[in-house]
Design an enzyme around this catalytic site. Structure first.
Site, PDB file in Angstrom:
ATOM      1  N   GLY A   1       0.849  -1.026   0.309  1.00 22.83           N
ATOM      2  CA  GLY A   1       0.068  -0.217   0.118  1.00 22.83           C
ATOM      3  C   GLY A   1       0.706   1.262  -0.088  1.00 22.83           C
TER       4      GLY A   1
ATOM      5  N   ILE B   1       2.280   2.827   2.495  1.00 23.95           N
ATOM      6  CA  ILE B   1       3.604   2.557   3.326  1.00 23.95           C
ATOM      7  C   ILE B   1       4.428   1.792   2.638  1.00 23.95           C
ATOM      8  CG2 ILE B   1       4.334   1.999   5.619  1.00 23.95           C
ATOM      9  CD1 ILE B   1       1.510   2.481   6.792  1.00 23.95           C
TER      10      ILE B   1
ATOM     11  N   ARG C   1      -2.474  -7.834  -2.952  1.00 31.22           N
ATOM     12  CA  ARG C   1      -3.781  -8.467  -3.488  1.00 31.22           C
ATOM     13  C   ARG C   1      -3.885  -7.890  -4.900  1.00 31.22           C
ATOM     14  NH1 ARG C   1      -8.365  -5.964   0.234  1.00 31.22           N
ATOM     15  NH2 ARG C   1      -6.532  -4.505  -0.023  1.00 31.22           N
TER      16      ARG C   1
ATOM     17  N   ARG D   1       0.200  -4.855  12.008  1.00 35.77           N
ATOM     18  CA  ARG D   1      -0.490  -5.282  13.135  1.00 35.77           C
ATOM     19  C   ARG D   1      -0.010  -6.488  13.910  1.00 35.77           C
ATOM     20  NH1 ARG D   1      -1.807  -0.871  13.399  1.00 35.77           N
ATOM     21  NH2 ARG D   1      -3.693  -0.036  13.217  1.00 35.77           N
TER      22      ARG D   1
ATOM     23  N   GLU E   1      -1.524  -5.785  22.817  1.00 35.23           N
ATOM     24  CA  GLU E   1      -0.668  -4.509  23.494  1.00 35.23           C
ATOM     25  C   GLU E   1      -1.364  -3.918  24.571  1.00 35.23           C
ATOM     26  OE1 GLU E   1      -0.256  -2.115  19.883  1.00 35.23           O
ATOM     27  OE2 GLU E   1       0.814  -3.811  18.608  1.00 35.23           O
TER      28      GLU E   1
ATOM     29  N   HIS F   1       4.920   0.255  19.274  1.00 30.11           N
ATOM     30  CA  HIS F   1       4.068   0.600  18.219  1.00 30.11           C
ATOM     31  C   HIS F   1       4.160   2.216  18.108  1.00 30.11           C
ATOM     32  CE1 HIS F   1      -0.379  -0.268  16.584  1.00 30.11           C
ATOM     33  NE2 HIS F   1       0.525   0.814  15.829  1.00 30.11           N
ATOM     34  N   ILE F   2       5.178   2.409  17.564  1.00 33.21           N
ATOM     35  CA  ILE F   2       5.643   3.847  17.388  1.00 33.21           C
ATOM     36  C   ILE F   2       5.870   4.259  15.976  1.00 33.21           C
ATOM     37  CG2 ILE F   2       6.693   4.114  19.821  1.00 33.21           C
ATOM     38  CD1 ILE F   2       9.448   4.010  18.145  1.00 33.21           C
ATOM     39  N   GLY F   3       5.198   3.160  15.056  1.00 32.65           N
ATOM     40  CA  GLY F   3       5.390   3.504  13.722  1.00 32.65           C
ATOM     41  C   GLY F   3       5.357   4.906  13.199  1.00 32.65           C
TER      42      GLY F   3
HETATM   43  C1  8YV Z   1      -1.465   4.803  15.008  1.00 32.15           C
HETATM   44  C2  8YV Z   1      -1.251   2.706  13.485  1.00 32.15           C
HETATM   45  O1  8YV Z   1      -0.939   6.306  14.687  1.00 32.15           O
HETATM   46  O2  8YV Z   1      -2.065   4.433  11.985  1.00 32.15           O
HETATM   47  C3  8YV Z   1      -2.045   3.320  12.275  1.00 32.15           C
HETATM   48  O3  8YV Z   1      -2.832   2.329  11.906  1.00 32.15           O
HETATM   49  O4  8YV Z   1      -1.162   1.812  13.962  1.00 32.15           O
HETATM   50  C4  8YV Z   1      -0.507   4.067  14.257  1.00 32.15           C
HETATM   51  O5  8YV Z   1       0.002   4.906  13.282  1.00 32.15           O
HETATM   52  C5  8YV Z   1      -1.207   4.989  16.604  1.00 32.15           C
HETATM   53  O6  8YV Z   1      -1.294   3.759  17.046  1.00 32.15           O
HETATM   54  C6  8YV Z   1      -2.034   5.798  16.913  1.00 32.15           C
HETATM   55  O7  8YV Z   1      -3.740   5.609  16.756  1.00 32.15           O
END
Ligand code: 8YV
Length: 322
Positions: free
Chosen positions: A158, A160, A180, A240, A269, A288-290
Site C-alpha cells: 500500500g 507505506i 492483493r 498489526r 498490546e 507501536h511507534i510507527g
Molecule cells: C497509530 C497505527 O498512529 O495508523 C495506524 O494504523 O497503527 C499508528 O500509526 C497510532 O497507533 C495512533 O492511533
C-alpha cells in the site's frame, strides 16, 4: 441559534490543534494524555456525542455503537481501523474516517530503522557499551548482515509499502512484493517485482509485513510461513500484531529457522517485560511507534479535526473509509 455539534475526544490533545475548531464544536475531551479513557466513561460520553475522535487502543464495537444514538461520525486517529466495527457503524449510518497518507513516510522511516537496527545489531551494540563489555576489538564481534544488494520482500504494497520500497531502492536492494493487486506504477518506477506469497518468502532476505489486519490476514505469518523463510531471513512487522502467530514466531527464533526479527506491534498490546519475544538478543521490539514523530502525529490529529469539520459543515469528510 443552531446547537454546535458535540465532539468527544478520547485523549487530551494539544490546545493549538483544537483552538481553530472551538467556535464550531462543543468539544469534550478525556482528561489524560497517556491514560486511556475507561470504557464506562467512553460509553456514557458516546451516548451524547455527535462526533467521536478516537485512537486505535479504543474498541468501537457493537455494544458501544448501540449506545451511540446521536453519533454521526467516528474519526480514527490511525490509518488502520481494525479497532472499529466498520460494517456495523455503516449499517447504523455512521461515517468512519482514518488518517491515510500523512503517516506513510514516517512509518516507512520507522520500518527502515527497525530493519537496519536488526540487520546491524544496533541495540545489542549499544547495550554492549553500556554494560562495559568493550575490552578488545575483534573482527567478527557484533558483526551483522548487509542491507545493500539484498532482497526485500514487502508483504502489503500500500502507501507505506511503496514508501518503504523507495527507501529500499536508495539502499541498493532488490525489491520484491506481494499484494492483493499488482502495482504497475511501483514496478515501473522502482523496479519492484511481483511475487506470489510463497515465492517471496523463499527468496527474501528481509520479509516486511505491512498488511492491514483483516479476516484474511489474521495469523497470516504462521508456523508454515516461518518454515518457508530462509534461515538467514530477518522478519519485520510494522502493521498489526495479530497478523503474526507469536507462538510460531517465538518457535521459529528458538529453532533458528529465521535469523532475527524487528517488531513494532504485538498480538496483545501493550506487552509487559516478561513477554517471550523480549528474551532474544536478535529481536528488536518497539512500543507501536510507527507514526510517532511530532510532525506526523500533529498532522494526523489535524486530519481528524478536518474530517469532523468537513462532515459537519457539509463539504464532506476528507478521508472517509466507508
Ligand atoms: C497509530 C497505527 O498512529 O495508523 C495506524 O494504523 O497503527 C499508528 O500509526 C497510532 O497507533 C495512533 O492511533
Amino acid at each position: 441559534m443552531k446547537k454546535k455539534p458535540q465532539i468527544f475526544i478520547t485523549r487530551k490533545l494539544p490546545e493549538h490543534i483544537l483552538e481553530p475548531f472551538r467556535d464550531k464544536f462543543e468539544i469534550k475531551m478525556w482528561e489524560s494524555e497517556d491514560k486511556p479513557v475507561p470504557n464506562n466513561i467512553l460509553h456514557n460520553e458516546v451516548e451524547k456525542a455527535d462526533g467521536l475522535l478516537c485512537l486505535i487502543s479504543e474498541r468501537i464495537d457493537r455494544a458501544l455503537i448501540d449506545r451511540a444514538t446521536n453519533l454521526k461520525i467516528i474519526a480514527n486517529m490511525a490509518v488502520g481501523y481494525d479497532n472499529i466495527d466498520v460494517n456495523y457503524a455503516t449499517e447504523k449510518g455512521i461515517i468512519v474516517t482514518n488518517t491515510p497518507d500523512v503517516l506513510s513516510e514516517t512509518t516507512a522511516d520507522l520500518t527502515f530503522s527497525l530493519l537496519m537496527a536488526t540487520a546491524r545489531r544496533i541495540i545489542e551494540a549499544s547495550d554492549y557499551l553500556r554494560e562495559n563489555k568493550w575490552e578488545n576489538w575483534s573482527p567478527y564481534a557484533l558483526a551483522g548482515t548487509d542491507i545493500f544488494g539484498k532482497t526485500i520482500g514487502i508483504v502489503g504494497m500500500g502507501r507505506i509499502g511503496e514508501a518503504v520500497a523507495r527507501r529500499a531502492k536508495g539502499f541498493g536492494m532488490k525489491i520484491t512484493y506481494h499484494n492483493r493487486n499488482r502495482k504497475p506504477e511501483a514496478e515501473k518506477s522502482l523496479g519492484a517485482l511481483y511475487r506470489e506469497f510463497d515465492e517471496l518468502l523463499t527468496e527474501a532476505d528481509y520479509v516486511v509485513s505491512l498488511v492491514p489486519l483483516t479476516g484474511a490476514t489474521k495469523y497470516l505469518f504462521d508456523k508454515n510461513v516461518f518454515e518457508k523463510m530462509k534461515s538467514s531471513a530477518i522478519f519485520i512487522n510494522v502493521s498489526r500484531g495479530q497478523v503474526v502467530d507469536e507462538t510460531a514466531l517465538v518457535n521459529a527464533l528458538q529453532e533458528n529457522q529465521i535469523k532475527a526479527a524487528g517488531l513494532d506491534v504485538f498480538e496483545k498490546e501493550p506487552i509487559q517485560n516478561d513477554h517471550p519475544l523480549l528474551n532474544f538478543d536478535n529481536v528488536v521490539c518497539l512500543p507501536h511507534i510507527g507514526s510517532a514523530s511530532v510532525e506526523t502525529r500533529t498532522r494526523m490529529l489535524e486530519l481528524c479535526m478536518e474530517n469532523l469539520d468537513g462532515f459537519f459543515n457539509g463539504s464532506g469528510p476528507v478521508t472517509p473509509i466507508s
